[in-house]
Design a protein around this motif. Structure first.
Motif, mmCIF file in Angstrom:
data_model
loop_
_atom_site.group_PDB
_atom_site.id
_atom_site.type_symbol
_atom_site.label_atom_id
_atom_site.label_comp_id
_atom_site.label_asym_id
_atom_site.label_seq_id
_atom_site.Cartn_x
_atom_site.Cartn_y
_atom_site.Cartn_z
ATOM 1 N N GLY A 321 -4.975 2.990 -4.217
ATOM 2 C CA GLY A 321 -5.636 2.562 -2.997
ATOM 3 C C GLY A 321 -5.390 3.553 -1.883
ATOM 4 O O GLY A 321 -4.278 4.073 -1.744
ATOM 5 N N SER A 322 -6.436 3.823 -1.097
ATOM 6 C CA SER A 322 -6.279 4.843 -0.050
ATOM 7 C C SER A 322 -7.202 4.582 1.134
ATOM 8 O O SER A 322 -8.352 4.153 0.955
ATOM 9 C CB SER A 322 -6.574 6.232 -0.622
ATOM 10 N N PRO A 323 -6.724 4.867 2.347
ATOM 11 C CA PRO A 323 -7.632 4.938 3.500
ATOM 12 C C PRO A 323 -8.285 6.315 3.515
ATOM 13 O O PRO A 323 -7.916 7.194 2.732
ATOM 14 C CB PRO A 323 -6.681 4.768 4.690
ATOM 15 N N THR A 324 -9.255 6.493 4.390
ATOM 16 C CA THR A 324 -9.865 7.806 4.594
ATOM 17 C C THR A 324 -9.539 8.271 6.002
ATOM 18 O O THR A 324 -9.857 7.592 6.976
ATOM 19 C CB THR A 324 -11.391 7.747 4.411
ATOM 20 N N LEU A 325 -8.878 9.408 6.111
ATOM 21 C CA LEU A 325 -8.471 9.955 7.401
ATOM 22 C C LEU A 325 -9.122 11.318 7.592
ATOM 23 O O LEU A 325 -8.841 12.251 6.838
ATOM 24 C CB LEU A 325 -6.941 10.098 7.459
ATOM 25 N N GLY A 326 -10.028 11.396 8.563
ATOM 26 C CA GLY A 326 -10.707 12.663 8.816
ATOM 27 C C GLY A 326 -11.501 13.165 7.625
ATOM 28 O O GLY A 326 -11.604 14.378 7.400
ATOM 29 N N ASP A 345 -1.548 8.885 -19.649
ATOM 30 C CA ASP A 345 -2.411 8.913 -20.827
ATOM 31 C C ASP A 345 -3.804 8.404 -20.448
ATOM 32 O O ASP A 345 -3.946 7.457 -19.674
ATOM 33 C CB ASP A 345 -1.840 8.034 -21.936
ATOM 34 N N THR A 346 -4.813 9.006 -21.029
ATOM 35 C CA THR A 346 -6.186 8.613 -20.696
ATOM 36 C C THR A 346 -6.566 7.250 -21.270
ATOM 37 O O THR A 346 -7.620 6.717 -20.932
ATOM 38 C CB THR A 346 -7.183 9.669 -21.209
ATOM 39 N N ASN A 347 -5.729 6.679 -22.114
ATOM 40 C CA ASN A 347 -6.027 5.337 -22.626
ATOM 41 C C ASN A 347 -5.532 4.242 -21.691
ATOM 42 O O ASN A 347 -5.692 3.056 -21.979
ATOM 43 C CB ASN A 347 -5.436 5.148 -24.025
ATOM 44 N N LYS A 348 -4.923 4.638 -20.566
ATOM 45 C CA LYS A 348 -4.448 3.645 -19.610
ATOM 46 C C LYS A 348 -5.581 3.209 -18.694
ATOM 47 O O LYS A 348 -6.395 4.013 -18.257
ATOM 48 C CB LYS A 348 -3.287 4.206 -18.785
ATOM 49 N N LEU A 349 -5.612 1.917 -18.426
ATOM 50 C CA LEU A 349 -6.637 1.343 -17.557
ATOM 51 C C LEU A 349 -6.354 1.741 -16.113
ATOM 52 O O LEU A 349 -5.187 1.854 -15.712
ATOM 53 C CB LEU A 349 -6.605 -0.177 -17.694
ATOM 54 N N THR A 350 -7.418 1.923 -15.329
ATOM 55 C CA THR A 350 -7.230 2.303 -13.933
ATOM 56 C C THR A 350 -8.153 1.507 -13.023
ATOM 57 O O THR A 350 -9.051 0.781 -13.480
ATOM 58 C CB THR A 350 -7.461 3.819 -13.730
ATOM 59 N N GLY A 351 -7.950 1.632 -11.732
ATOM 60 C CA GLY A 351 -8.783 0.985 -10.735
ATOM 61 C C GLY A 351 -8.602 1.687 -9.402
ATOM 62 O O GLY A 351 -7.577 2.336 -9.170
ATOM 63 N N VAL A 352 -9.579 1.560 -8.520
ATOM 64 C CA VAL A 352 -9.559 2.242 -7.232
ATOM 65 C C VAL A 352 -10.032 1.282 -6.139
ATOM 66 O O VAL A 352 -10.982 0.521 -6.347
ATOM 67 C CB VAL A 352 -10.454 3.501 -7.243
ATOM 68 N N PHE A 353 -9.374 1.337 -4.990
ATOM 69 C CA PHE A 353 -9.791 0.540 -3.840
ATOM 70 C C PHE A 353 -9.405 1.288 -2.569
ATOM 71 O O PHE A 353 -8.637 2.253 -2.604
ATOM 72 C CB PHE A 353 -9.136 -0.840 -3.854
ATOM 73 N N GLY A 354 -9.937 0.839 -1.463
ATOM 74 C CA GLY A 354 -9.554 1.463 -0.207
ATOM 75 C C GLY A 354 -10.348 0.936 0.963
ATOM 76 O O GLY A 354 -11.363 0.247 0.799
ATOM 77 N N SER A 355 -9.868 1.242 2.164
ATOM 78 C CA SER A 355 -10.552 0.852 3.390
ATOM 79 C C SER A 355 -10.871 2.100 4.194
ATOM 80 O O SER A 355 -10.251 3.144 4.020
ATOM 81 C CB SER A 355 -9.681 -0.099 4.210
ATOM 82 N N PHE A 356 -11.856 1.966 5.080
ATOM 83 C CA PHE A 356 -12.248 3.120 5.890
ATOM 84 C C PHE A 356 -12.928 2.620 7.157
ATOM 85 O O PHE A 356 -13.308 1.448 7.260
ATOM 86 C CB PHE A 356 -13.183 4.039 5.101
ATOM 87 N N GLY A 357 -13.068 3.534 8.127
ATOM 88 C CA GLY A 357 -13.738 3.188 9.363
ATOM 89 C C GLY A 357 -15.182 3.635 9.372
ATOM 90 O O GLY A 357 -16.093 2.839 9.559
ATOM 91 N N TRP A 358 -15.409 4.928 9.139
ATOM 92 C CA TRP A 358 -16.767 5.465 9.222
ATOM 93 C C TRP A 358 -17.248 6.082 7.917
ATOM 94 O O TRP A 358 -18.437 6.278 7.719
ATOM 95 C CB TRP A 358 -16.839 6.497 10.340
ATOM 96 N N SER A 359 -16.331 6.428 7.047
ATOM 97 C CA SER A 359 -16.705 7.031 5.769
ATOM 98 C C SER A 359 -15.642 6.685 4.748
ATOM 99 O O SER A 359 -14.581 6.204 5.102
ATOM 100 C CB SER A 359 -16.838 8.554 5.916
ATOM 101 N N GLY A 360 -15.941 6.930 3.487
ATOM 102 C CA GLY A 360 -14.990 6.542 2.452
ATOM 103 C C GLY A 360 -14.749 7.626 1.428
ATOM 104 O O GLY A 360 -14.651 7.354 0.224
ATOM 105 N N GLU A 361 -14.626 8.881 1.911
ATOM 106 C CA GLU A 361 -14.490 10.006 0.977
ATOM 107 C C GLU A 361 -13.259 9.901 0.091
ATOM 108 O O GLU A 361 -13.281 10.335 -1.059
ATOM 109 C CB GLU A 361 -14.450 11.336 1.751
ATOM 110 N N ALA A 362 -12.169 9.346 0.617
ATOM 111 C CA ALA A 362 -10.944 9.252 -0.184
ATOM 112 C C ALA A 362 -11.158 8.368 -1.417
ATOM 113 O O ALA A 362 -10.681 8.680 -2.515
ATOM 114 C CB ALA A 362 -9.800 8.701 0.667
ATOM 115 N N ILE A 363 -11.894 7.274 -1.234
ATOM 116 C CA ILE A 363 -12.171 6.364 -2.348
ATOM 117 C C ILE A 363 -13.049 7.066 -3.382
ATOM 118 O O ILE A 363 -12.808 6.965 -4.594
ATOM 119 C CB ILE A 363 -12.849 5.086 -1.830
ATOM 120 N N ASP A 364 -14.057 7.791 -2.885
ATOM 121 C CA ASP A 364 -14.947 8.526 -3.795
ATOM 122 C C ASP A 364 -14.179 9.587 -4.574
ATOM 123 O O ASP A 364 -14.425 9.798 -5.771
ATOM 124 C CB ASP A 364 -16.080 9.193 -3.008
ATOM 125 N N LEU A 365 -13.240 10.255 -3.902
ATOM 126 C CA LEU A 365 -12.422 11.279 -4.562
ATOM 127 C C LEU A 365 -11.632 10.678 -5.717
ATOM 128 O O LEU A 365 -11.642 11.205 -6.839
ATOM 129 C CB LEU A 365 -11.468 11.916 -3.548
#
Length: 581
Positions: A321-326, A345-365
């Motif tokens: 999980g990550s915010p987006t800063l600048g 290992d690539t067989n491990k399950l993953t997930g992504v989340f995050g919050s942002f103010g004007w854009s969400g590049e960190a989540i996309d990354l």
């Protein structure tokens, strides 16, 4: 009608008073807990030769608290302000306090001292210019003599959510100021926990929401608390713990041990700029733990590279999980990402989340890096703009539960299949499966949140008052919407007309998906949905909850009901095994 906020004052020990800032309404910062039982922000004054204030409340109580305090203790007489943890919510109270007591000395952990200085430099620069903050930063254990035998011991107990947590023990009164530990978000007139069992569910709920993801760190904190043999736990929220202290300590150990003993483990790695990403992380963690999977929450801002590497290597799945800063992810998240890609290992399950103010590049990354790396996702990426709503947090909880269930399914698929036999356990399962139950749909609604589930483990339990029991699996999404005092409708299905409803409510729902799409329903008197094609319905209120293995058994009082079809028969659920529905 909402009750007015107030401050309740009481003596709790030698030269010691509690100032309980109370409201029966749910405060905005409580949205993550999902309850509406009010709250109490507990602050404390110790009057030795020197006077110390412990844990001033947040901005919701600033004015009424300072007014009440000034009537008892002139604000300019304060010598110390002790902070169990530092957050921006308290800064308004502290800033106004400094106007009357500019020479007061703050005592907080080393991490808290840095946070306090940063908050004031960014939010109240004029205050810092007029008077530099006097801060004692506690790196390790530290003592302060207030006089009159009040020797305070300070103990650092950091965890990922509160990396600056500082506990305080007063030798004279034998009171342990435990900050968030042993708390409960509930408002009432009791200062102490007489009849302590009535608060057990509230404390357990708070534990599940706030404490469970940090089991490893909290166990270490208990090891530091127990040798002091305290008489009272002075908690930051809810009644103080005196009468149930031994029992609650034992329950905490039991709950923590349950978390530690889970065979599956998720590493939840995050950073947060304004606290929003942390709130999302907590909701996801709650969903994971309620499904019987352990969470190791790691705040990347404070964790070492080795700690992150070890967690990634040992976990069964990981979530970032990550915010987006600048337009970028924080440096700590980028470093944690590199460590993860090099060691997971690539067989491990993953997930992504995050919050942002004007854009969400960190989540996309994060999402693109894990997709390019060949990792499989346990839930759709969660993107939240600004502060999360209650509905969003419920979606996060459901996403966490889905993630945990996916791990459990994979583990089951990899386990060698056992051949059926005529063993004692097999015979018992077959016999237990012959128990039958009425097919029902439990529906509930709390403000904007609605929930539903199929239930067949339903039974009338009492005549007077008219009551019934329902078993709810811990991992059900609806479970967190059914605390004590909540309302629901039990829709009893009609034989021959139940198939479509069963198909609707048995299908897998995506996190946050509307369970009632294309279903005819109307609101009951208690505000919960009545399914139009049901045989009958009963409006209920949860009276008691009993934890039973992998289920909660809810004892509920029937408040109202109606037969919708005079000639229909109840649909019945027949099973062949006692190991599944």
């Amino acid at each position: 009608m909402s009750k007015v906020k107030d401050v309740q004052i009481g003596s709790i020990g030698l030269d010691t008073r509690v100032f309980r800032s109370r409201t029966w309404d749910r405060l905005k910062f409580e949205v993550e807990y999902g309850l509406s039982r009010g709250t109490t922000a507990n602050s404390f004054i110790i009057e030795g030769d020197k006077i110390a204030l412990i844990d001033p409340p947040g901005e919701s109580f600033t004015d009424i608290f300072l007014s009440a305090l000034d009537q008892r203790i002139p604000l300019n007489s304060l010598d110390y302000v002790i902070l169990g943890h530092v957050n921006p919510n308290r800064s308004n109270t502290i800033n106004k306090l400094l106007e009357k007591a500019p020479n007061v000395t703050f005592i907080t952990s080393n991490t808290g001292a840095k946070s306090l200085q940063t908050i004031f430099e960014n939010t109240y620069p004029d205050t810092v210019t007029k008077n530099s903050l006097n801060i004692i930063a506690v790196k390790n254990d530290y003592e302060l003599d207030l006089g009159k035998n009040h020797i305070l011991e300070f103990i650092t107990t950091p965890n990922p959510r509160y990396p600056d947590q500082l506990l305080t023990f007063d030798r004279a009164s034998q009171i342990f100021y435990t900050d968030k530990l042993f708390s409960a978000h509930v408002c009432g007139d009791q200062i102490l926990d007489e009849g302590w069992k009535i608060y057990q569910e509230d404390r357990r709920y708070y534990f599940d929401c706030v404490i469970a993801p940090y089991a490893t760190q909290v166990i270490k904190a208990l090891e530091k608390i127990s040798p002091k043999n305290p008489h009272i736990y002075a908690t930051s929220h809810g009644p103080l713990v005196r009468y149930g202290l031994t029992e609650l300590t034992g329950l905490y150990r039991q709950w923590l041990e349950t978390q530690q003993n889970q065979t599956l483990n998720v590493a939840l790695i995050y950073a947060s700029a304004y606290g929003n990403t942390t709130v999302l992380a907590n909701a996801i963690a709650r969903g994971i733990t309620k499904a019987g999977v352990r969470v190791e929450s790691i705040n990347a801002e404070f964790a070492s590279s080795e700690e992150i590497k070890t967690a990634i290597q040992l976990c069964d799945g990981f979530i970032f999980g990550s915010p987006t800063l600048g337009g970028h992810a924080p440096t700590q998240i980028q470093s944690a990402l590199g460590i993860t890609l090099a060691n997971a290992d690539t067989n491990k399950l993953t997930g992504v989340f995050g919050s942002f103010g004007w854009s969400g590049e960190a989540i996309d990354l994060l999402e693109s890096k894990f997709k390019d790396g060949g990792y499989r996702f346990g839930f759709e990426t969660i993107r939240v703009k600004f502060k999360p709503t209650e509905a969003i947090l419920k979606t996060c909880e459901e996403a966490g539960t889905d993630f945990a269930q996916a791990l459990k399914k994979r583990k089951k698929a990899l386990k060698p299949k056992e051949s059926a036999d005529n063993s004692l356990s097999a015979r018992t399962e077959q016999a237990l499966g012959r128990l039958v139950g009425s097919l029902c749909i439990v529906t509930t609604q709390t403000e904007e949140l609605k929930g539903a589930m199929v239930a067949s483990w339903v039974s009338q339990a009492t005549f007077n008052p008219p009551g019934l029991t329902i078993a709810v699996a811990k991992e059900r999404a609806i479970e967190s919407l059914l605390p004590i005092g909540s309302k629901f409708v039990l829709n009893i299905l009609e034989e021959g007309k139940h198939i479509e409803l069963m198909k609707q409510f048995l299908k897998p729902f995506a996190p946050g998906e509307d369970r009632f799409a294309n279903i005819e329903w109307e609101s009951a008197e208690n505000g919960c949905p009545i399914l139009s094609s049901a045989l009958a319905y009963v409006e209920c209120e949860v009276n008691k909850r009993l934890e039973c293995g992998d289920h909660w058994v809810l004892y509920s009082i029937a408040k109202n009901g109606k037969l919708l079809s005079d000639t229909g028969l109840t649909a019945v659920h027949y099973r062949k095994s006692g190991t599944h529905y």
